[in-house]
Design a protein around this motif. Structure first.
Motif, PDB file in Angstrom:
ATOM      1  N   ASN A  88      -4.763   4.001   0.284  1.00  0.00           N
ATOM      2  CA  ASN A  88      -5.563   3.874   1.488  1.00  0.00           C
ATOM      3  C   ASN A  88      -5.740   5.255   2.106  1.00  0.00           C
ATOM      4  OD1 ASN A  88      -5.827   3.475   4.595  1.00  0.00           O
ATOM      5  ND2 ASN A  88      -6.358   1.479   3.715  1.00  0.00           N
ATOM      6  N   THR A 132      -3.996   5.792   5.898  1.00  0.00           N
ATOM      7  CA  THR A 132      -2.542   5.935   6.062  1.00  0.00           C
ATOM      8  C   THR A 132      -1.869   6.664   4.903  1.00  0.00           C
ATOM      9  OG1 THR A 132      -2.187   3.783   5.009  1.00  0.00           O
ATOM     10  CG2 THR A 132      -2.436   3.810   7.407  1.00  0.00           C
ATOM     11  N   TYR A 146      -0.888   5.144   2.276  1.00  0.00           N
ATOM     12  CA  TYR A 146      -0.065   4.162   1.571  1.00  0.00           C
ATOM     13  C   TYR A 146      -0.686   3.865   0.202  1.00  0.00           C
ATOM     14  CZ  TYR A 146       2.182   3.233   6.081  1.00  0.00           C
ATOM     15  OH  TYR A 146       2.853   3.350   7.280  1.00  0.00           O
ATOM     16  N   THR A 147       0.184   3.701  -0.806  1.00  0.00           N
ATOM     17  CA  THR A 147      -0.272   3.507  -2.185  1.00  0.00           C
ATOM     18  C   THR A 147       0.418   2.303  -2.809  1.00  0.00           C
ATOM     19  OG1 THR A 147      -0.652   5.886  -2.455  1.00  0.00           O
ATOM     20  CG2 THR A 147      -0.488   4.584  -4.462  1.00  0.00           C
ATOM     21  N   SER A 204      -7.112  -2.960   0.367  1.00  0.00           N
ATOM     22  CA  SER A 204      -6.989  -1.731   1.148  1.00  0.00           C
ATOM     23  C   SER A 204      -7.925  -1.876   2.340  1.00  0.00           C
ATOM     24  CB  SER A 204      -7.371  -0.516   0.296  1.00  0.00           C
ATOM     25  OG  SER A 204      -7.290   0.679   1.041  1.00  0.00           O
ATOM     26  N   ASN A 246      -3.784  -0.893   6.313  1.00  0.00           N
ATOM     27  CA  ASN A 246      -2.865  -1.724   5.542  1.00  0.00           C
ATOM     28  C   ASN A 246      -3.287  -1.813   4.075  1.00  0.00           C
ATOM     29  OD1 ASN A 246      -1.293  -2.279   7.783  1.00  0.00           O
ATOM     30  ND2 ASN A 246      -2.384  -4.180   8.275  1.00  0.00           N
ATOM     31  N   ASN A 281      -1.940  -4.041   0.375  1.00  0.00           N
ATOM     32  CA  ASN A 281      -1.009  -4.986  -0.223  1.00  0.00           C
ATOM     33  C   ASN A 281      -1.600  -5.483  -1.527  1.00  0.00           C
ATOM     34  OD1 ASN A 281      -2.397  -7.774   0.256  1.00  0.00           O
ATOM     35  ND2 ASN A 281      -2.504  -6.747   2.248  1.00  0.00           N
TER      36      ASN A 281
END
Length: 228
Positions: free
Chosen positions: A162, A165, A167-168, A179, A184, A186
């Motif tokens: 993403n 953020t 986040y991977t 994404s 967020n 997931n």
């Protein structure tokens, strides 16, 4: 037999076309349906019509209209990308020593990627929300600028990051990575109803394929394949 011969000729041509970011030739249009246009980096309007055999250069942007479709083949490794209707894609490649890093960018739409094993270079596809990094895999990207992205894994692994953020997550077969525009990410089990209908490339539908390439001396050559 004619179809097989034509296909083998295409593969031979793709093998001999010099491919790197210096001569700017990165991908070839394999098939189109409906309205498909493209523009070069120094152009502002999509006034070029894409058709089978069109060679796309570094920085080109290709776009599909309503009820349209285009399939691309990358010249260095035969990876394939299919764009469904109302989708755009910017194509870039960077030559670093003996490898070619490919970086594609789409703003919205649905895309299927069939990526060959990336032994020499990286293959990334980005949206305003996410970056998908692949080594050798098949997957779908469903991108909505308001909601975010769905990455539907069919084979291999996709690293989904993403951009908001950082986040991977890893997305494997039968998994869907989400994404979102709120940052967020997931992974969940894929709902089969979410998978778009694939469009199969059938060389029998092509009546004439015109391919342009340059030889090592910089001379342009055209090869036309006709079969029925």
């Amino acid at each position: 037999m004619k179809y097989i011969q034509a296909f083998l000729i295409i593969l031979l041509i793709l093998t001999v076309i010099p491919v790197n970011a210096d001569n700017q030739k990165l991908a070839m249009v394999a098939k189109t349906r409906g309205e498909v246009t493209f523009r070069h980096e120094d152009e502002t309007a999509f006034k070029n019509t894409a058709k089978a055999g069109t060679i796309l250069e570094n920085g080109d942007i290709i776009k599909t209209g309503k009820e349209s479709f285009v399939a691309l083949i990358f010249l260095d490794d035969k990876s394939q990308v299919k764009l469904l209707e109302n989708c755009d894609l910017e194509i870039r490649g960077e030559k670093i020593r003996n490898q070619l890093n490919k970086d594609l960018s789409m703003n919205f739409g649905e895309l299927k990627a069939e990526i060959s094993d990336q032994r020499r270079g990286e293959f990334k596809i980005s949206t305003p929300t996410s970056v998908a990094s692949v080594k050798g895999t098949d997957f779908w990207i469903l991108s909505d600028p308001r909601l975010g992205d769905k990455i539907i894994g069919l084979s291999g692994l996709v690293e989904l990051m993403n951009q908001i953020t950082g986040y991977t997550v890893s997305v494997g077969p039968n998994q869907t990575g989400l994404s979102l525009t709120n940052g967020n990410v997931n992974v969940q089990v894929t709902n089969p109803n979410d998978i778009p209908e694939d469009i199969v490339i059938d060389e029998k539908e092509l009546q004439q394929l015109k391919i342009q390439f340059q030889n090592p001396r910089g001379e342009s050559k055209n090869i036309i394949i006709e079969y029925r």
